[in-house]
Design a protein around this motif. Structure first.
Motif, short mmCIF file in Angstrom:
data_model
loop_
_atom_site.label_atom_id
_atom_site.label_comp_id
_atom_site.label_asym_id
_atom_site.label_seq_id
_atom_site.Cartn_x
_atom_site.Cartn_y
_atom_site.Cartn_z
N VAL A 154 -2.25 -11.18 18.52
CA VAL A 154 -1.71 -12.30 19.68
C VAL A 154 -2.37 -12.47 20.14
O VAL A 154 -1.98 -14.11 20.48
CB VAL A 154 -1.85 -11.08 20.33
CG1 VAL A 154 -0.62 -11.28 21.91
CG2 VAL A 154 -0.36 -9.93 20.64
N ALA A 155 -3.88 -12.63 20.17
CA ALA A 155 -5.06 -13.67 20.61
C ALA A 155 -5.15 -15.32 20.09
O ALA A 155 -5.44 -15.36 20.41
CB ALA A 155 -6.42 -12.93 20.80
N VAL A 156 -5.00 -14.61 18.79
CA VAL A 156 -5.26 -15.82 18.07
C VAL A 156 -3.66 -17.07 18.32
O VAL A 156 -4.47 -18.05 18.50
CB VAL A 156 -5.08 -15.82 16.43
CG1 VAL A 156 -4.89 -16.47 14.95
CG2 VAL A 156 -6.80 -15.50 15.90
N TRP B 108 -8.40 1.49 16.37
CA TRP B 108 -8.62 0.29 15.44
C TRP B 108 -7.08 -0.68 15.65
O TRP B 108 -7.55 -1.76 15.45
CB TRP B 108 -9.20 1.09 14.11
CG TRP B 108 -9.82 -0.30 12.80
CD1 TRP B 108 -8.15 -0.28 12.51
CD2 TRP B 108 -10.84 -0.17 13.40
NE1 TRP B 108 -9.22 -1.15 11.60
CE2 TRP B 108 -11.12 -1.14 12.01
CE3 TRP B 108 -11.89 -0.30 14.06
CZ2 TRP B 108 -11.97 -1.88 11.58
CZ3 TRP B 108 -12.67 -0.59 13.32
CH2 TRP B 108 -13.34 -2.21 12.02
N ASP B 109 -5.90 0.02 14.89
CA ASP B 109 -4.70 -0.49 14.51
C ASP B 109 -4.32 -1.25 16.12
O ASP B 109 -4.24 -2.34 15.59
CB ASP B 109 -3.99 0.11 13.94
CG ASP B 109 -4.50 0.77 12.48
OD1 ASP B 109 -5.46 0.19 11.93
OD2 ASP B 109 -4.25 1.34 12.20
N ALA B 110 -4.99 -1.01 16.67
CA ALA B 110 -4.23 -1.56 17.69
C ALA B 110 -5.08 -3.04 18.55
O ALA B 110 -5.09 -4.18 18.77
CB ALA B 110 -4.17 -0.41 19.26
N GLY B 111 -6.56 -2.68 17.94
CA GLY B 111 -7.47 -3.63 18.42
C GLY B 111 -7.06 -5.29 17.33
O GLY B 111 -7.14 -6.19 17.81
N ILE B 112 -6.63 -4.51 16.33
CA ILE B 112 -5.92 -5.74 14.87
C ILE B 112 -5.02 -6.44 15.55
O ILE B 112 -4.91 -8.01 15.47
CB ILE B 112 -6.12 -4.82 13.54
CG1 ILE B 112 -7.16 -4.76 12.96
CG2 ILE B 112 -5.74 -5.83 13.22
CD1 ILE B 112 -9.07 -5.32 13.01
N ALA B 113 -4.25 -5.60 16.35
CA ALA B 113 -3.06 -6.42 16.76
C ALA B 113 -2.70 -7.11 17.45
O ALA B 113 -2.93 -8.22 18.05
CB ALA B 113 -2.18 -5.11 16.86
N LEU B 114 -3.64 -6.56 18.28
CA LEU B 114 -5.03 -7.65 20.12
C LEU B 114 -4.54 -8.64 19.69
O LEU B 114 -5.01 -9.56 20.21
CB LEU B 114 -5.14 -6.37 20.92
CG LEU B 114 -4.42 -5.45 21.89
CD1 LEU B 114 -5.34 -4.82 22.95
CD2 LEU B 114 -3.38 -6.25 22.64
#
Length: 398
Positions: A24-26, A15-21
């Protein structure tokens, strides 16, 4: 123990890894598809530098729920460096997210410090712009932008955390109440077991000890008349033991019939003292009774006095067989019942040491005396053993 929202609703690592990705995408989108510029015209750095800063800003978000305080400390200088390199929305998104997580998921200390640090950082940034000579329009725009970036996540997370904290406090109070109730139940069970053991020791065990001693005396008595008297006492003690055992079993099945745990109809009293003395004499003791009949004694005190005399005589029969005993019963000032059992020691000091070894019986007498508000002393007195009790006559009052 549950302390934070994270403990109630744990998040998996992905979940936290998805928020970090997502951060990066933004950042990549803002640099390539929709460039966003900061209010202050700052020359942008090289694309690879800005991309590296975006990745560095997003990296602490991997700790956003597990270590939010550390993640916030790491991201603040990185966000400042990103602003200096040309600004990317990724840094604002990461800072907003970690402020929110520090207040919501952090410990009480981290949450409290973050709630103070957010407004302080906001005021510091506005003061720095004002001192740098920024225009009024820039100050107003920065005030609104900074409020959304630094104040909104802190306020929002605090509002979400408050009911959760109250629910956790109520849960901890309920758990503590449950632990206290469990301890009370254990204490009640222990008290009940001790009471049952005391009743068995004082009633049935006393009668069985008397039966054993009297049976031995009957085997050694050649005279038929004396043997018949001793066997009669054996039978009387046997019947009495059966009655008290039956009464105790009834109490265990249906609940106690009073403060003493024995039904009033079967509980022995001081009026039964002559039979107890005769039983002790049949067991080989020389018992002398001194005192006047004591009337109008409350039931619990009456039973306690009988049990103390019974246990004292039983101890004498076991630890000093054939000893001479003096039992005294009386009043002091009409408000205190006095008991005294004095016996000679068997084999001098050796007998005294053996008598001291009967710890459970003496302790049981003390417990009984204390239960009705009285006190009991037991120990060697010159060359004799003395048990003395003072029982207030209002000890059995409701």
């Amino acid at each position: 123990m549950i302390r934070t929202v994270r403990d109630v609703l744990p998040r998996p690592w992905w979940w936290d890894a998805g928020i970090a990705l997502l951060t990066v995408a933004v950042g990549i989108a803002s640099m390539s598809l929709v460039p966003v510029r900061f209010a202050v015209d700052v020359p942008p750095a090289a694309p690879w530098v800005r991309l590296a800063l975006v990745a560095a800003v997003a990296a602490p978000q991997l700790l956003r729920t597990r270590r939010p305080g550390l993640a916030l400390v790491l991201v603040v200088p990185l966000a400042a460096a990103d602003i200096a390199a040309g600004f990317s929305p990724a840094s604002a998104l990461a800072l907003w997210d970690l402020l929110y997580c520090a207040v919501l998921h952090g410990s009480a200390a981290v949450s409290r410090r973050t709630q103070r640090a957010g407004p302080a950082l906001y005021a510091l940034a506005l003061a720095g712009l004002a001192l740098s000579g920024a225009s009024t329009a820039l100050l107003v725009a920065s005030a609104f932008t900074g409020a959304g970036l630094l104040l909104l996540p802190v306020w929002w997370a605090a509002e979400v955390r408050r009911p959760t904290r109250e629910a956790l406090a109520q849960r901890e109070a309920a758990e503590q109440a449950a632990r206290i109730a469990a301890l009370d139940r254990r204490a009640a069970v222990a008290d009940e077991r001790a009471r049952i053991a005391r009743e068995l020791h004082d009633s049935v065990a006393g009668h069985l000890a008397a039966i054993a001693l009297q049976s031995q005396a009957a085997l050694r008595t050649p005279a038929p008349a004396a043997r018949e008297r001793v066997l009669g006492s054996v039978r009387e003690n046997s019947v009495r033991a059966l009655e008290e055992m039956r009464a105790l079993i009834g109490v265990l099945r249906t609940g106690p019939g009073g403060e003493t745990g024995e039904p009033a109809s079967t509980a022995p009293r001081l009026a039964d003292l002559p039979a107890l003395v005769e039983s002790a004499r049949a067991g080989g003791l020389e018992v002398e009774v001194d005192g006047v009949p004591v009337d109008d004694v409350p039931g619990p005190v009456d039973l306690t006095a009988y049990r103390i005399v019974q246990e004292a005589l039983t101890n004498v029969s076991v630890h000093a067989p054939g000893a001479s005993v003096r039992v005294a019963v009386g009043r002091e000032g009409g408000t205190v019942l006095l008991l005294e059992v004095i016996n000679s020691l068997a084999d001098g000091a050796a007998g005294a040491r053996e008598h001291v070894g009967a710890g459970s019986g003496v302790e049981g007498m003390r417990v009984r005396a204390a239960a009705v508000g009285g006190e009991l002393e037991a120990g060697r007195h010159d060359d004799r053993w003395r048990v003395a009790a003072r029982l207030p006559l209002d000890g059995g009052a409701p």
